[in-house]
Design a protein around this motif. Structure first.
Motif, PDB file in Angstrom:
ATOM      1  N   GLN A   1      -7.438 120.766 -37.736  1.00 22.19           N
ATOM      2  CA  GLN A   1      -6.610 120.215 -36.829  1.00 22.19           C
ATOM      3  C   GLN A   1      -5.716 119.053 -37.404  1.00 22.19           C
ATOM      4  OE1 GLN A   1      -8.289 119.802 -32.724  1.00 22.19           O
ATOM      5  NE2 GLN A   1      -9.548 121.508 -33.077  1.00 22.19           N
ATOM      6  N   GLU A   2      -5.874 118.864 -38.671  1.00 21.37           N
ATOM      7  CA  GLU A   2      -5.087 117.562 -38.967  1.00 21.37           C
ATOM      8  C   GLU A   2      -3.536 117.645 -38.670  1.00 21.37           C
ATOM      9  OE1 GLU A   2      -7.093 119.578 -40.887  1.00 21.37           O
ATOM     10  OE2 GLU A   2      -8.849 118.279 -41.663  1.00 21.37           O
ATOM     11  N   GLY A   3      -3.016 118.811 -38.881  1.00 18.22           N
ATOM     12  CA  GLY A   3      -1.730 119.006 -38.834  1.00 18.22           C
ATOM     13  C   GLY A   3      -1.361 118.606 -37.373  1.00 18.22           C
ATOM     14  N   ARG A   4      -2.134 119.523 -36.283  1.00 15.04           N
ATOM     15  CA  ARG A   4      -1.704 119.365 -35.049  1.00 15.04           C
ATOM     16  C   ARG A   4      -1.821 117.992 -34.353  1.00 15.04           C
ATOM     17  NH1 ARG A   4      -3.980 123.457 -31.481  1.00 15.04           N
ATOM     18  NH2 ARG A   4      -3.685 125.022 -33.253  1.00 15.04           N
ATOM     19  N   THR A   5      -2.937 117.204 -35.147  1.00  9.39           N
ATOM     20  CA  THR A   5      -3.515 115.873 -34.753  1.00  9.39           C
ATOM     21  C   THR A   5      -2.075 114.986 -35.125  1.00  9.39           C
ATOM     22  OG1 THR A   5      -5.588 116.142 -34.644  1.00  9.39           O
ATOM     23  CG2 THR A   5      -4.646 113.799 -34.903  1.00  9.39           C
TER      24      THR A   5
END
Length: 456
Positions: free
Chosen positions: A150-154
């Motif tokens: 979830q790094e991108g969506r965070t």
């Protein structure tokens, strides 16, 4: 907030709700940013799972797929997320993929279901697509499971929230400036009123005439009413001072004239006669000065002594005892009538003694031969009756004014009843002037009654 100025109090009351609204907007922006980032990346999961599902084939009596590189490249962003996929058959058996992924319950509608899962201590966003092979010879169901970290969506949620934060901060800053300026402009009429009052000559009592809003106009009208009352008070004081100076100047001039006349004489008998006249004039002047001081003290609103329980019976008896010898020398019959029980009222003792002394002295000065002081109960009353010439009904309001004499023949100062009236008003009493003996119009006498509101 009692110590704050009106401007600061108004700005605090306006800015606190504004800060609360800004905090609510920021909280809503944070949740909206998270939801927007989830929707964007969930669509990527949907597209990637669809691309994978299109490559599923039946090969060598089993499901198989040839994974295209583009299916996983669309999930790769600048945040360098880790991407996982897996293919499962209708019985839930793992067929192929780079990692086993958990199953999800089927959604109520549609073909995709999403959930945040933890796989091996790694937080992932999982999407599951349920599909089937469409062919002329087979129709088998299967699941494509795709997940990524979830790094991108965070990062996307943080960027969206930062943009919202900047917008909210800019709007809040503009709103704060508007609030401060609005409060300043709203209080500008009050500032004008303050300056108008501060710049006024302390000696003038002219009304204020500046234009103000309705709320402050009521304050201006109240101030003008106060100034009008002060003008009336000052006019009364100036008139009182003029009358007092005239009343004092006359006997002092008489004293000076008698002294000058006596100095020209050589006969001791004439000196004695002049001294007697001067003594009588000095006594009258001293009494006038004392009454002037009493009236001034009574009319001073700052000097309002507290009331204490006072026995009217004891008060009347002391007044009669004090004046009995003087009245006896004048040939006046002075008496007192009191009930057996005490009649107690809330009053100031020295003021009632002053009032009673003035009533007795007035009766003697204006020709009374008999004076009676009475105390009555239910309600408490203090009454002074005499058999003198009385006061006509048309003059009874006028004699309550300072320096107004009911009869020119008397030797009074015109202040006795004015002092009594001031004392009555200070005690909330009802002052009544009536005839003692209406059956004798040539000498009806005078009955003065002080009726107290209640007993102490």
């Amino acid at each position: 907030m009692a110590h704050l100025s009106l401007y600061r109090r108004l700005t605090v009351l306006l800015l606190c709700p504004l800060a609360l609204v800004a905090a609510l907007i920021l909280g809503q922006s944070w949740f909206a940013s998270r939801a927007a980032a989830d929707r964007a990346f969930d669509r990527l999961l949907d597209a990637a799972s669809l691309s994978i599902a299109e490559q599923v084939r039946w090969q060598q009596s089993r499901l198989w797929m040839d994974l295209p590189p583009s299916a996983l490249e669309m999930l790769a962003t600048d945040a360098e997320e880790r991407v996982f996929y897996a293919l499962y058959d209708a019985q839930g058996h793992f067929v192929t993929g780079n990692r086993t992924l958990p199953a999800l319950p089927p959604p109520p509608s549609g073909q995709m279901s999403y959930a945040d899962v933890d796989v091996g201590g790694l937080a992932l966003r999982l999407g599951v697509r349920r599909s089937r092979l469409e062919g002329w010879d087979r129709s088998d169901r299967f699941e494509v499971r795709v997940a990524h970290s979830q790094e991108g969506r965070t990062a996307l949620a943080n960027r969206l929230f930062l943009a919202s934060l900047l917008n909210v901060a800019l709007i809040a800053l503009l709103a704060m400036v508007v609030v401060l300026l609005s409060a300043r402009f709203a209080l500008e009429p009050l500032t004008r009123l303050r300056r108008a009052i501060r710049q006024r000559d302390p000696r003038t009592l002219a009304p204020l005439s500046l234009e103000l809003p309705r709320e402050l106009d009521e304050l201006r009208q109240t101030l003008n009413e106060l100034l009008a009352r002060m003008r009336r008070v000052r006019a009364n004081q100036e008139r009182f001072i003029g009358d007092a100076s005239h009343q004092l100047r006359t006997p002092l001039a008489g004293l000076s004239a008698r002294a000058e006349l006596a100095l020209r004489q050589t006969d001791p008998a004439q000196w004695r006669s002049a001294l007697d006249s001067m003594h009588a004039a000095a006594a009258q002047t001293a009494r006038l000065a004392g009454q002037l001081l009493s009236l001034t003290r009574l009319n001073n609103p700052e000097a309002a002594p507290a009331h204490t329980p006072v026995d009217l019976c004891a008060l009347a008896q002391r007044a009669v005892r004090s004046g009995f010898a003087s009245f006896d020398r004048r040939g006046v019959d002075l008496g007192v009538e009191t009930p057996a029980q005490a009649v107690v009222v809330a009053a100031t003792a020295w003021q009632l003694e002053e009032a009673l002394a003035n009533l007795l002295e007035n009766a003697a000065l204006y020709g009374a031969r008999r004076v009676t002081v009475s105390v009555l109960a239910g309600p408490p009353r203090l009454r002074v009756e005499d058999d003198g010439p009385g006061i006509p009904e048309s003059q009874r309001l006028l004699v309550l004014r300072p320096f107004h004499r009911g009869r020119e023949g008397g030797s009074g100062t015109g202040l006795g009843l004015a002092i009594v009236d001031s004392i009555a008003r200070a005690h909330g009493c009802r002052l009544i002037l009536a005839d003692s003996d209406p059956a004798h119009p040539e000498r009806p006498g005078l009955c003065i009654t002080l009726t107290f509101p209640d007993a102490a």
